[in-house]
Design a protein around this motif. Structure first.
Motif, short mmCIF file in Angstrom:
data_model
loop_
_atom_site.label_atom_id
_atom_site.label_comp_id
_atom_site.label_asym_id
_atom_site.label_seq_id
_atom_site.Cartn_x
_atom_site.Cartn_y
_atom_site.Cartn_z
N VAL A 1 -1.40 0.23 6.27
CA VAL A 1 -0.76 0.77 7.46
C VAL A 1 -0.56 2.27 7.24
O VAL A 1 -0.19 2.68 6.15
N PRO A 2 -0.83 3.12 8.24
CA PRO A 2 -0.66 4.55 8.05
C PRO A 2 0.73 4.88 7.51
O PRO A 2 1.73 4.35 7.96
N GLY A 3 0.77 5.76 6.49
CA GLY A 3 2.03 6.17 5.89
C GLY A 3 2.60 5.13 4.94
O GLY A 3 3.75 5.21 4.55
N SER A 4 1.83 4.12 4.57
CA SER A 4 2.33 3.06 3.72
C SER A 4 1.31 2.70 2.66
O SER A 4 0.12 2.85 2.85
N THR A 5 1.79 2.17 1.55
CA THR A 5 0.90 1.65 0.53
C THR A 5 0.85 0.13 0.57
O THR A 5 0.23 -0.48 -0.25
N VAL A 6 1.54 -0.46 1.55
CA VAL A 6 1.59 -1.91 1.68
C VAL A 6 0.89 -2.31 2.98
O VAL A 6 1.42 -2.11 4.06
N PRO A 7 -0.31 -2.88 2.87
CA PRO A 7 -0.99 -3.33 4.09
C PRO A 7 -0.35 -4.61 4.62
O PRO A 7 0.27 -5.35 3.86
N PRO A 8 -0.48 -4.87 5.90
CA PRO A 8 0.06 -6.12 6.43
C PRO A 8 -0.64 -7.32 5.79
O PRO A 8 -1.85 -7.30 5.58
N TRP A 9 0.14 -8.36 5.48
CA TRP A 9 -0.44 -9.55 4.87
C TRP A 9 -1.23 -10.31 5.93
O TRP A 9 -0.87 -10.38 7.10
N ARG A 10 -2.34 -10.88 5.51
CA ARG A 10 -3.11 -11.79 6.35
C ARG A 10 -3.79 -12.78 5.41
O ARG A 10 -3.96 -12.52 4.23
N GLU A 11 -4.16 -13.90 5.95
CA GLU A 11 -4.78 -14.97 5.17
C GLU A 11 -6.00 -14.43 4.41
O GLU A 11 -6.83 -13.73 4.97
N VAL B 1 -4.39 -5.86 -3.69
CA VAL B 1 -4.44 -4.67 -2.83
C VAL B 1 -3.14 -3.88 -2.91
O VAL B 1 -3.08 -2.74 -2.46
N LEU B 2 -2.10 -4.51 -3.47
CA LEU B 2 -0.80 -3.86 -3.58
C LEU B 2 -0.71 -3.06 -4.88
O LEU B 2 -1.38 -3.38 -5.86
N ALA B 3 0.15 -2.07 -4.87
CA ALA B 3 0.43 -1.29 -6.08
C ALA B 3 1.06 -2.22 -7.12
O ALA B 3 1.69 -3.22 -6.78
N PRO B 4 0.89 -1.90 -8.42
CA PRO B 4 1.42 -2.78 -9.47
C PRO B 4 2.91 -3.08 -9.36
O PRO B 4 3.32 -4.21 -9.62
N ARG C 1 11.73 -4.15 0.91
CA ARG C 1 11.77 -4.11 2.38
C ARG C 1 10.38 -3.96 3.00
O ARG C 1 10.05 -4.70 3.93
N PRO C 2 9.55 -3.00 2.55
CA PRO C 2 8.21 -2.91 3.15
C PRO C 2 7.39 -4.18 2.94
O PRO C 2 6.59 -4.55 3.81
N LEU C 3 7.59 -4.84 1.79
CA LEU C 3 6.87 -6.10 1.57
C LEU C 3 7.29 -7.14 2.60
O LEU C 3 6.45 -7.88 3.12
N ALA C 4 8.57 -7.17 2.93
CA ALA C 4 9.06 -8.12 3.93
C ALA C 4 8.58 -7.72 5.32
O ALA C 4 8.15 -8.57 6.11
N GLU C 5 8.64 -6.44 5.62
CA GLU C 5 8.22 -5.96 6.95
C GLU C 5 6.74 -6.22 7.20
O GLU C 5 6.34 -6.40 8.35
N ARG C 6 5.95 -6.28 6.14
CA ARG C 6 4.51 -6.48 6.30
C ARG C 6 4.06 -7.89 5.93
O ARG C 6 2.88 -8.14 5.77
N GLY C 7 5.03 -8.81 5.80
CA GLY C 7 4.71 -10.22 5.67
C GLY C 7 4.42 -10.73 4.27
O GLY C 7 4.06 -11.89 4.11
N TRP C 8 4.58 -9.92 3.24
CA TRP C 8 4.27 -10.35 1.87
C TRP C 8 5.38 -11.20 1.27
O TRP C 8 5.15 -11.98 0.36
N LEU C 9 6.59 -11.05 1.76
CA LEU C 9 7.71 -11.87 1.33
C LEU C 9 8.67 -12.01 2.50
O LEU C 9 8.48 -11.40 3.55
N PRO D 1 2.16 -13.94 8.72
CA PRO D 1 1.27 -12.94 9.32
C PRO D 1 2.07 -11.91 10.09
O PRO D 1 3.09 -12.20 10.72
N VAL D 2 1.59 -10.68 10.05
CA VAL D 2 2.22 -9.58 10.77
C VAL D 2 1.15 -8.89 11.57
O VAL D 2 0.04 -8.68 11.08
N ALA D 3 1.47 -8.53 12.79
CA ALA D 3 0.49 -7.83 13.63
C ALA D 3 0.30 -6.42 13.09
O ALA D 3 1.26 -5.71 12.81
N ALA D 4 -0.97 -6.03 12.93
CA ALA D 4 -1.27 -4.68 12.49
C ALA D 4 -1.09 -3.74 13.68
O ALA D 4 -1.29 -4.13 14.82
N PRO D 5 -0.71 -2.48 13.45
CA PRO D 5 -0.55 -1.54 14.55
C PRO D 5 -1.87 -1.39 15.32
O PRO D 5 -2.94 -1.40 14.73
N ASP D 6 -1.76 -1.25 16.61
CA ASP D 6 -2.91 -1.10 17.48
C ASP D 6 -3.86 -2.28 17.46
O ASP D 6 -5.03 -2.17 17.80
#
Length: 179
Positions: free
Chosen positions: A82-92, A98-101, A147-155, A169-174
């Motif tokens: 996601v722009p401005g983030s290192t945490v992409p939205p989770w999807r199946e 893909v996440l930072a260590p 928090r970003p992990l939760a906002e993007r569906g990882w936890l 699942p979290v809807a990706a922007p746009d």
């Protein structure tokens, strides 16, 4: 004549002391020369070690630059975050790699909590699970990464502010509305 003997005896004592001082001075000169040689050898060793360190730093910098170029090429195949983030939205099917260590370790702690049949946990417990001190600064750091992990569906984040393992699942922007 006694007066002449006394003067001769005093002169003899002074000559003996002068000779002893001369011997001592010569000994000290030899010691100073030896110490100068030892100092020169130590300075040469110091220079060699400094050069070795500088060479190592340059080699590591070159290696890091190569690794960065390789990882940038690999990132082209990884979904973009996601722009401005290192945490992409989770999807199946999206791997945790893909996440930072730091984010991966946080998810690992929550998975351990879930496998131990524990419910949601506080950020403080996550910090302890990560091997961090439970100081307010460390706990807040863990919370700000969770928090970003939760906002993007990882936890999952509970209404109480506690976190637990789970994906949604979290809807990706746009990307339009999610069904």
């Amino acid at each position: 004549m006694t007066e002449g003997c006394a003067v001769a005896s005093v002169l003899g004592m002074l000559e003996e002391r002068e000779a002893a001082a001369r011997v001592r001075v010569e000994g000290l000169r030899e010691e100073v020369a030896w110490l100068a040689e030892v100092l020169e050898a130590a300075e040469i060793e110091l220079d060699r070690r400094g050069i070795a360190r500088e060479e190592l730093v340059e080699a590591l910098a070159a290696s890091a630059a190569e690794a960065t170029a390789v990882s940038e090429a690999e990132q082209e195949t990884v979904p973009s975050p996601v722009p401005g983030s290192t945490v992409p939205p989770w999807r199946e099917g999206l791997p945790v790699t893909v996440l930072a260590p730091d984010y991966q370790r946080t998810l690992g702690v929550l998975e351990e909590q879930r496998s131990a049949c524990k419910g949601p946990v506080k950020a403080r417990e996550i910090a302890v699970g990560l091997g961090l001190e439970a100081t307010p600064a460390k706990v807040e750091g863990v919370r700000s990464k969770s928090r970003p992990l939760a906002e993007r569906g990882w936890l999952l984040q509970e209404t109480s502010g506690m976190f637990s393992a789970g994906r949604r699942p979290v809807a990706a922007p746009d990307a339009g509305p999610s069904a």
